[in-house]
Every structure is written in structure tokens, then in C-alpha cells.
Design an enzyme around this catalytic site. Sequence first.
Site, PDB file in Angstrom:
ATOM      1  N   TYR A 365       0.848  -1.189   0.000  1.00 54.61           N
ATOM      2  CA  TYR A 365       0.000   0.000   0.000  1.00 54.61           C
ATOM      3  C   TYR A 365       0.883   1.238   0.000  1.00 54.61           C
ATOM      4  CZ  TYR A 365      -3.782  -3.153   1.348  1.00 54.61           C
ATOM      5  OH  TYR A 365      -4.699  -4.177   1.376  1.00 54.61           O
ATOM      6  N   SER A 366       0.586   2.179  -0.894  1.00 54.01           N
ATOM      7  CA  SER A 366       1.329   3.443  -0.903  1.00 54.01           C
ATOM      8  C   SER A 366       1.088   4.171   0.411  1.00 54.01           C
ATOM      9  CB  SER A 366       0.865   4.320  -2.069  1.00 54.01           C
ATOM     10  OG  SER A 366       1.159   3.706  -3.304  1.00 54.01           O
ATOM     11  N   CYS A 547      -0.531   7.091 -10.313  1.00 53.61           N
ATOM     12  CA  CYS A 547      -0.744   6.102  -9.264  1.00 53.61           C
ATOM     13  C   CYS A 547      -2.233   5.770  -9.176  1.00 53.61           C
ATOM     14  CB  CYS A 547      -0.249   6.622  -7.914  1.00 53.61           C
ATOM     15  SG  CYS A 547      -0.213   5.347  -6.619  1.00 53.61           S
ATOM     16  N   GLU A 587       3.246   3.949 -10.774  1.00 54.81           N
ATOM     17  CA  GLU A 587       3.041   2.898  -9.787  1.00 54.81           C
ATOM     18  C   GLU A 587       1.545   2.564  -9.782  1.00 54.81           C
ATOM     19  OE1 GLU A 587       5.242   2.325  -5.868  1.00 54.81           O
ATOM     20  OE2 GLU A 587       3.342   3.229  -5.213  1.00 54.81           O
ATOM     21  N   TYR A 589      -1.562  -0.725  -9.822  1.00 54.28           N
ATOM     22  CA  TYR A 589      -1.788  -2.043  -9.231  1.00 54.28           C
ATOM     23  C   TYR A 589      -3.085  -2.646  -9.752  1.00 54.28           C
ATOM     24  CZ  TYR A 589      -3.898   1.589  -6.316  1.00 54.28           C
ATOM     25  OH  TYR A 589      -4.554   2.719  -5.882  1.00 54.28           O
TER      26      TYR A 589
END
Length: 589
Positions: A365-366, A547, A587, A589
Amino acid sequence: MRRFIAIVSLISLAVEGFTTSPLFHAGNAISVQTLKTHNLITGRQTNFSSKIHDAAPLLGREKETPGALMILRKAALALCFFTFLNVTPAIAAKAETVEHLHKGQKIANFFRSFGLSDISVLAMISALPVVELRGAIPVGVWMGLPITTVLPACVTGNMLPIIPLLFLLRNKSLKKLMSPILKRAEKKSASLGVGSRKKQWVSLAAFVGIPLPGTGAWTGAMGAFLLGMPTGVALSAIFAGVVTAGMIMTAITLAGKKGGIAALSALAIFTVNEFLNGEKKQDFLEATPYWDQAVVPVNTFKNKAPLTGKVVSTKRIVGPKATGETCHIVIDTNGEYKYWEGQSMGVIPPGNREKDGKPHSVRLYSIASTRYGDDMTGKTSSLCVRRATYWCPELKAEDPAKKGICSNFLCDTKPGDEVVMTGPAGKVMLMPEKDPKTDYIMVATGTGIAPYRGFIRRLFTEKTPAAEVYKGEAWLFLGVANSDALLYDDEWQEVKEKFPENFRLDYALSREQENKKGGKMYIQDKMEEYADEIFNKLDSGAHIYFCGLKGMMPGIQEMLKGVSDSKGLDYDEWLKGLKSKKQWHVEVY
């Protein structure tokens, strides 16, 4: 003495909260009307109603100010009125002796008619929101009760509804019913959950302890609940604040002007000492020089040797109409988990996998805070997590067997729960801070906002070396479904107001806005509106970050390719150039 009774009435008249609540009208009857009180020295009974109403418009509306500064400002407002009444003796001089009972006294007598004791009546009055101690203590004096009886009765009555309130607010139906009041309470108490546990306690106690409009036990309790403060911390701080408020009202009632000023000043000095003295700049976790990335911590904690932290708070941060639930989770790491803005935290959910009985794998998790954490002590880390659920079309309901293991674990955590962590991971999203004139273009969908919260707080909110010298422009693009799904909007708006030349903000609300073709407004459509500016900034050395869900990238890249073609650029070569200069950061996901 008369001036202070006037001030008590004036403060009550200026109440900002709960005006839509049925309880307000009962409280208003007590606090707005004149308090017919015994002057303990002269024994005279005085009415200040008309002059108080004449003076009330001078109050105006206060701009909401967070935390201790708001409290001090309200205290300053009260002290200003001490001076105002000093230089306008006509307000007191024209007061006439009256014999009739005001509504507050009539209400007290009404309760008395049921055979209730004066102590019970006082407790009931002090339990009312808005009225609380600032209305109850003067009524107790009017009743002729000794202050040694009035104060304990009022404190007890003020606290009685707070304990059940903190637990009842956990009921979703009640929260929905009270949503207008809760939203106002959240705004007024927005900063109570910021800081170390000690500062949370002090800020809440001070917030409750100043007996002025918009503060008090009711608002403090709702704010503490919404901010996820531990129940024990909230209750002890509220009790301390209620006792303090009672002592201030007692000082005002018994000792007049000097007593009131002394009581308010003592609390103000204590609050200033806790919040302003010894406050550290955010520079104790910096490299030398601060922009040197050679010492960025990576994978300090691994799967076989993780770090266990404890949850400080878990708070839902989206509205009722948001598509799904997103939570902001603060984790106490005792200062052991060192990281930089833009890195990710690994979380190992508890339990084992059903298929093979092995421990669950790490989820990344960022991190949604700066290296100093939300409390700016360097001892906490924050995450922004969306609860992952799966809607089964056959069942026409959520399938619990397919829900996200780690996201549901994190969103369900309560203060004190343990979280097993690895990392920090990654360097691709770090900010190149050597040149303080660097422009940052930050593109996010949903919880992809997390690293940018760290960026923006570091550049604008906290007293960091980077913030002291930053002269560039940080431009945030955020794509979500609707307004209720916006994340940290209050923080962005505050930064935008304070730094209009250095911070820009654009939202893409797919279910509320239309793009230029009449379709839904997605993040790439909002970016395309500023395509020329974005390309010019990138040509000048700006860094662009992406992101969020990986599904965001195809649409964005297609848009960028279209703009490149219209400009006669070779998209692949253009992108290759950005990557070679390390201006392109992704980044997903």
C-alpha cells in the site's frame, strides 16, 4: 458581576451549532433569555436582555479555525467583549430591576413541578447540547444553591449523555440520522485527532473546556468519535474539559471580571504551552543534504523479520454516496519504520490461506503520510485503503468468500489492533528535491492519491526543508466517481487557498461531469483539457506521476499519443526521452 452575566447570555446567544436540533430550542430558551441572578455581593437581581440583543450583531460569524488556535481565538473574543462592556457602561447602567421570571427559570420550575430536586433539574439542564455548563451554572446560582453543589451536579449532568453517545454513534442508522450535525461537528473539531496521544488529549480537553459557542462536551464527543480517537482517551479528556468549563463558569459567576479573565488566561497559557512551546520543525528525519536519495531506506523489514505496529485510528473518509468505502488508517510504529514520501508499506494480514494453510502474502500500500507521520513526530505511518468487495451477479449480493483479505482487515481495525508490516518498498515515486523549482504533475485515481498526500504535506503543510525553499508548481489530478468519493478534499482546498501560485487542483468526476464529447469525464479527459500546458511543463523538466488502478494507464497513454500526433511528435520517442531523464513515474496495481 453584571457584565459577566451579560457575557454569559451573549455567548449563549451566539451559539453556532445544533440550530436545527429540537434540543436547541429548549436550550435556547435558557441561554438566550435573561438570567435573573443574585449578585452575591449586593443581592440585586438584574436584567440585561435588551442590551444583549442590541450587542449581538456585533459578533458576526467566526471563520472556522482548527485546534488550539480556534480555542484561543474564541477565548480572545470573550476577552474582547470584557473590554467592550468596560467602555460601554451604558449597557449595564440602563439595566432595570425586574420581577418576572425568564424562560430558563420557568423551565427549571416546570421540572420542579414534577417533584424533581434542584440538583436533578440542574443535571438535566446541563445535559442539553448547546446549553451545557454555560447555561446550567447561572441557573443553579439563581436557584440559591451553593456553588459546591451546583458545580458537581452540572459536571455530572453534562457527562451523563456523553458515554452513551460515544457508543450509540456506532449505530449506522443513528449516524445517518444525525449526519448534518455530525458534519458540522467534524469541521469544528477537525484537528483534534492530529498529533501524539498526549496532544490529542490536550486538544480535546481544551476544546471542551472553553465554554463558548461551537465547543463543549457534545461537539467534542462527536468530533472525537468521527476522528477515531480511542474511547478511553476521549472520555478522560472530555471529563477534564467539562471540569475546566465548570471552573471557568464558577469563576465568572463568583469572582466577576477578574476571576473570569484569570480562569480563561490560565487555560489559554496551558494550551499555548502544549502546542506552541517546544514544537519541532520537521527536519529531524532528513538526509544531509535533505534531497540526497543515497540514504533512502528500502526493505528494512522483511517477511521473515517484520515489524508489528498498533493502529491509532481508522476513519472512513468518503461520503454515503461514494462507490465503496475508503478508510484512512494511522499506525503507530514507535518511530522504527523509517520511509520517504512516495514509498509503499507491506502489510501481512493475519491468518492463513485456505488453499494451502500458509500465511497470507504481503500486500503493498502506498504510504499516505510524510516521513513524519500525521502527528509529525516521526512515530506513525498512514495508509489510504479502499475496502475490496465482490458483487456476485448470481447471488445479487456481496460474496464474502471473494472479498479482499487485507483491505477488509485494515478497514475493520480498531485502535490498539496490531498490524504486521514489511518494507518500505520502492524508489520509483520519490520526488527529486534538489531543484526547488521543479514542477510536479500528479495523476491519481481513487486511493492512488496516497503518495501525493505525502508530497503535498511535505511541500506545503509541514515545516520541512523542502517546504522552506519550494518555488515550483505541484499540480494534482484526481479521478473518482462522484463528489462523495473525493479523498482529502479539505486538505487540498486549504493548501490551494494558502499557496495559489504553487498548487493546482483538478478533479475528474466520472458520474457528475461530462467530457468535451458528451461522455463521462475520466482522468485522461481532464488531463486532455490542459494538454498543451502539460506537454510544455514536461518539455521544461517537470516530473509526472501516475498512481492508481492499472486500468487507468491505457486511456491516459492513448490520450497522450493522440496529443503527440497532433503536435507532430513521435510518441514512443517522446516517452522514451521522459523515461531517460527520469521524469516519468508510474506505480499502478
